[in-house]
Motif scaffolding. Structure first.
Motif, short mmCIF file in Angstrom:
data_model
loop_
_atom_site.label_atom_id
_atom_site.label_comp_id
_atom_site.label_asym_id
_atom_site.label_seq_id
_atom_site.Cartn_x
_atom_site.Cartn_y
_atom_site.Cartn_z
N ILE A 24 36.22 42.21 45.58
CA ILE A 24 35.57 41.80 46.32
C ILE A 24 34.84 41.01 45.57
O ILE A 24 34.23 39.98 45.40
CB ILE A 24 35.46 41.74 47.75
CG1 ILE A 24 36.53 41.70 48.92
CG2 ILE A 24 33.93 40.98 48.34
CD1 ILE A 24 36.28 43.07 50.13
N ILE A 25 33.66 42.61 45.24
CA ILE A 25 32.79 42.15 43.83
C ILE A 25 32.84 40.81 42.65
O ILE A 25 32.03 40.43 42.00
CB ILE A 25 31.66 43.06 43.77
CG1 ILE A 25 31.95 44.05 45.05
CG2 ILE A 25 31.27 42.93 42.53
CD1 ILE A 25 31.30 45.91 44.95
N LEU A 26 34.50 41.58 42.02
CA LEU A 26 34.92 41.11 40.62
C LEU A 26 34.41 39.45 41.13
O LEU A 26 34.11 38.11 40.44
CB LEU A 26 35.50 41.37 40.21
CG LEU A 26 35.79 42.51 39.40
CD1 LEU A 26 36.94 43.28 39.35
CD2 LEU A 26 34.44 42.64 38.52
N ASN A 27 35.69 39.08 42.00
CA ASN A 27 35.49 37.79 42.90
C ASN A 27 34.23 36.91 42.88
O ASN A 27 33.76 35.74 42.64
CB ASN A 27 36.99 37.60 44.30
CG ASN A 27 38.11 37.63 43.35
OD1 ASN A 27 38.42 36.82 42.80
ND2 ASN A 27 38.65 38.81 44.13
N ALA A 28 33.25 37.98 44.08
CA ALA A 28 32.11 36.73 43.88
C ALA A 28 31.66 37.01 43.01
O ALA A 28 30.77 35.81 43.26
CB ALA A 28 31.43 38.24 45.22
#
Length: 59
Positions: A24-28
């Motif tokens: 989620i963090i990498l996508n965000a």
């Protein structure tokens, strides 16, 4: 009216607890880099990720 940023943010928020936090963090971060998500929206996503652990600790 359709807004890509709102769509992406909603999807990432719904992924919390279902998808690994780092994904989620990498996508965000990638959407932020593309100018779709703002820093404020990243903070909102981070807060939801963090909240899932504070509620687990309380139980």
């Amino acid at each position: 009216m359709f807004k890509l940023g709102d769509f992406i943010k909603k999807g990432l928020l719904r992924a919390v607890g279902r998808m690994a936090d780092y994904q989620i963090i990498l996508n965000a971060a990638a959407w932020h880099e593309k100018g779709v998500l703002s820093v404020d929206e990243l903070v909102e996503i981070e807060n939801v990720i963090d909240a899932q652990y504070s509620s687990e600790e309380a139980a």
